[in-house]
Design an enzyme around this catalytic site. Structure first.
Site, mmCIF file in Angstrom:
data_model
loop_
_atom_site.group_PDB
_atom_site.id
_atom_site.type_symbol
_atom_site.label_atom_id
_atom_site.label_comp_id
_atom_site.label_asym_id
_atom_site.label_seq_id
_atom_site.Cartn_x
_atom_site.Cartn_y
_atom_site.Cartn_z
ATOM 1 N N GLU A 135 80.992 32.013 34.766
ATOM 2 C CA GLU A 135 80.796 31.031 33.704
ATOM 3 C C GLU A 135 79.324 30.742 33.412
ATOM 4 O O GLU A 135 78.480 30.736 34.313
ATOM 5 C CB GLU A 135 81.493 29.725 34.089
ATOM 6 C CG GLU A 135 82.987 29.877 33.913
ATOM 7 C CD GLU A 135 83.788 28.823 34.631
ATOM 8 O OE1 GLU A 135 83.550 28.636 35.833
ATOM 9 O OE2 GLU A 135 84.631 28.210 33.973
ATOM 10 N N CYS A 172 72.956 26.860 31.379
ATOM 11 C CA CYS A 172 73.268 26.751 32.799
ATOM 12 C C CYS A 172 73.927 28.057 33.228
ATOM 13 O O CYS A 172 74.981 28.424 32.705
ATOM 14 C CB CYS A 172 74.203 25.563 33.032
ATOM 15 S SG CYS A 172 74.734 25.427 34.747
ATOM 16 N N CYS A 205 81.573 30.590 45.079
ATOM 17 C CA CYS A 205 80.491 30.051 45.911
ATOM 18 C C CYS A 205 80.964 29.928 47.354
ATOM 19 O O CYS A 205 82.091 29.505 47.609
ATOM 20 C CB CYS A 205 80.078 28.672 45.389
ATOM 21 S SG CYS A 205 78.628 27.992 46.245
ATOM 22 N N CYS A 219 81.072 22.475 49.333
ATOM 23 C CA CYS A 219 80.859 21.057 48.992
ATOM 24 C C CYS A 219 82.180 20.423 48.556
ATOM 25 O O CYS A 219 82.913 20.982 47.747
ATOM 26 C CB CYS A 219 79.819 20.928 47.890
ATOM 27 S SG CYS A 219 78.244 21.680 48.322
ATOM 28 N N CYS A 231 83.026 19.608 44.693
ATOM 29 C CA CYS A 231 82.762 20.631 43.671
ATOM 30 C C CYS A 231 83.949 21.569 43.507
ATOM 31 O O CYS A 231 84.479 22.108 44.483
ATOM 32 C CB CYS A 231 81.532 21.438 44.054
ATOM 33 S SG CYS A 231 81.131 22.719 42.863
ATOM 34 N N SER A 266 68.617 25.593 41.744
ATOM 35 C CA SER A 266 69.118 24.439 42.491
ATOM 36 C C SER A 266 69.819 24.901 43.761
ATOM 37 O O SER A 266 70.592 25.853 43.736
ATOM 38 C CB SER A 266 70.105 23.667 41.601
ATOM 39 O OG SER A 266 70.677 22.602 42.302
ATOM 40 N N SER A 297 70.025 19.698 45.994
ATOM 41 C CA SER A 297 71.210 18.847 45.838
ATOM 42 C C SER A 297 71.317 17.972 47.082
ATOM 43 O O SER A 297 71.793 18.414 48.120
ATOM 44 C CB SER A 297 72.460 19.712 45.667
ATOM 45 O OG SER A 297 72.347 20.441 44.471
ATOM 46 N N ASN A 356 72.624 14.466 47.515
ATOM 47 C CA ASN A 356 74.020 14.005 47.514
ATOM 48 C C ASN A 356 74.454 13.093 48.659
ATOM 49 O O ASN A 356 75.638 12.752 48.759
ATOM 50 C CB ASN A 356 74.994 15.194 47.458
ATOM 51 C CG ASN A 356 74.805 16.022 46.190
ATOM 52 O OD1 ASN A 356 74.262 15.513 45.220
ATOM 53 N ND2 ASN A 356 75.264 17.239 46.197
ATOM 54 N N ASN A 404 81.717 14.248 38.192
ATOM 55 C CA ASN A 404 82.621 14.785 37.178
ATOM 56 C C ASN A 404 83.904 15.142 37.900
ATOM 57 O O ASN A 404 83.891 15.979 38.801
ATOM 58 C CB ASN A 404 82.014 16.033 36.535
ATOM 59 C CG ASN A 404 80.716 15.718 35.822
ATOM 60 O OD1 ASN A 404 80.620 14.735 35.098
ATOM 61 N ND2 ASN A 404 79.704 16.533 36.039
ATOM 62 N N CYS A 409 78.737 19.770 35.451
ATOM 63 C CA CYS A 409 78.378 20.107 36.837
ATOM 64 C C CYS A 409 79.586 20.013 37.744
ATOM 65 O O CYS A 409 80.307 19.026 37.727
ATOM 66 C CB CYS A 409 77.378 19.110 37.408
ATOM 67 S SG CYS A 409 75.784 19.172 36.686
#
Ligand code: SAH
Length: 370
Positions: A94, A123, A130, A134, A137, A209, A232, A234, A308, A350
């Site tokens: 994406e 982006c 990944c 996390c 995510c 990032s 990141s 967090n 999000n 995100c």
């Protein structure tokens, strides 16, 4: 097998042409081809008109341009487009296009207002899926399929930015994947994106990032072609970060902050810290004060992102008041911004990139799917 051109630097292209053609090729031919691919951003090799016929025919046989193709595109109400791009091996990844428009005054004759594309952010992804787990995510739920090549990273920018003339084009490597676990390809892609004779994007406009791969942060700091770095963060304590980002068990928060403290920033550069606010988990005033203390003596800027949400994510988005209060505390000591989510209705924001089909989710109507 045909060789892929997108992803080659000029030297690679010179070498590949020399190998493919028995008769010596004038050096300027490689330059012409390089210019067509990265500066003119041609969409097909056959679109190059200033090369001799013989050369074009041979190019067609031995090479492919190698841009990813658009499998699907999802358009948000806010102008954001989430692309599902198909790679050479059929895998998909994406890329998100986020334009910002300048509204000019409506002309007197009552015609519809003129809208100029002022700046845009692309982006891009660095991996398919990944490996970093996390807990907030959606991409993490995919696991890692593979890393992207430099060409696949650059190709996302070529496709998403297309031929559009943008005054200020920003690139953020904040899509799928952990860029510092694919550092050689990320750096090669950065060299191609920033080459003044090609795509000519300033390294100040490219941000990579990381979830905090400490040894790679040091390595990035030594790379001459490096983009800007965002961390990141967090979380505000070791335990909290271990729970939210299990990679912290390997790369402790304390050591991450130490690595940031010695990171060689350039004179114009600040280190960006991103902080996803999770309701009742890491969003208290005490957290905000701890963040300020953690970042003491770092030339830092903080970007807050209210979570999000997504299916399978066990956290909630904090209220606007909570976000404001957190920002107010951090802002007393450091520049601190709240990032507006883009493309929420098409799962482009995100942490939402998981190749989501838009069937029956969110507010997006099927007409939003092209
Ligand atoms: N692996 C890299 C880049 C991808 S994540 C990294 O960790 O930095 C890009 C940003 O999105 C990170 O700052 C991450 O913390 C944030 N993010 C992840 N999930 C999110 C979510 N559900 N809501 C808001 N931001 C999220």
């Amino acid at each position: 097998m045909a060789q892929t051109i997108v992803g080659m630097e000029l030297v690679d292209l010179q070498k590949a042409l020399a190998e493919a053609f028995a008769s010596p090729m004038p050096a300027f031919r490689a330059r012409q081809l390089y210019d067509a691919v990265y500066r003119q951003r041609i969409q097909e090799l056959t679109a190059i008109s200033n090369l001799p016929k013989q050369l074009r025919a041979k190019l067609g046989e031995d090479f492919t341009l190698g841009r990813p193709s658009v499998e699907q595109e999802f358009r948000s109400n806010d102008g954001t487009i989430r692309y599902l791009l198909k790679l050479g091996d059929g895998k998909t990844v994406e890329t998100v296009w986020m334009p910002s428009f300048l509204k000019n005054d409506a002309p007197d004759n009552g015609a519809s207002e003129v809208v100029d594309l002022d700046r845009a952010t692309v982006c891009i992804s660095s991996q398919v899926g990944c490996p970093v787990d996390c807990k907030f995510c959606l991409t993490a739920l995919m696991g890692l399929e593979r890393s992207l090549t430099a060409g696949e990273i650059v190709g996302q920018v070529l496709v998403a930015a297309g031929m559009q003339e943008v005054n200020r084009l920003n690139i953020v490597m904040m899509g799928q994947g952990e860029p510092l676990l694919n550092l050689p390809n990320v750096l090669k892609a950065t060299r191609i994106l920033t080459d003044p004779t090609g795509m000519a994007i300033s390294p100040r406009r490219i941000t990579v990032s990381t979830a905090g791969i400490i040894p790679k942060i040091a390595e990035l700091g030594q790379a001459p072609e490096r983009p800007k770095l965002a961390i990141s963060l967090n979380a505000s304590t070791e335990e909290q970060r271990q729970a939210l980002m299990p990679i912290t068990r390997k790369y402790h928060l304390k050591n991450l902050i130490d690595a940031c403290r010695v990171y060689p920033l350039r004179p114009w550069e600040k280190l960006t810290f991103e902080y996803v606010l999770l309701k009742g988990v890491n969003d208290t005033d005490a957290d905000a004060r701890r963040v300020v203390r953690l970042l003491d003596r770092i030339d830092a800027k903080v970007n807050l992102i209210a979570l999000n949400p997504g299916p399978g994510i066990a956290f909630e988005t904090p209220t606007r008041e909570r976000v404001d209060s957190f920002q107010t505390i951090v802002r007393r000591s450091l520049p601190c911004f709240v990032r507006t989510p883009r493309g929420l209705d098409v799962y482009a924001a995100c942490g939402q990139l998981k190749r989501m089909e838009l069937v029956g989710i969110g507010s997006a109507s099927p007409s939003g799917i092209l």
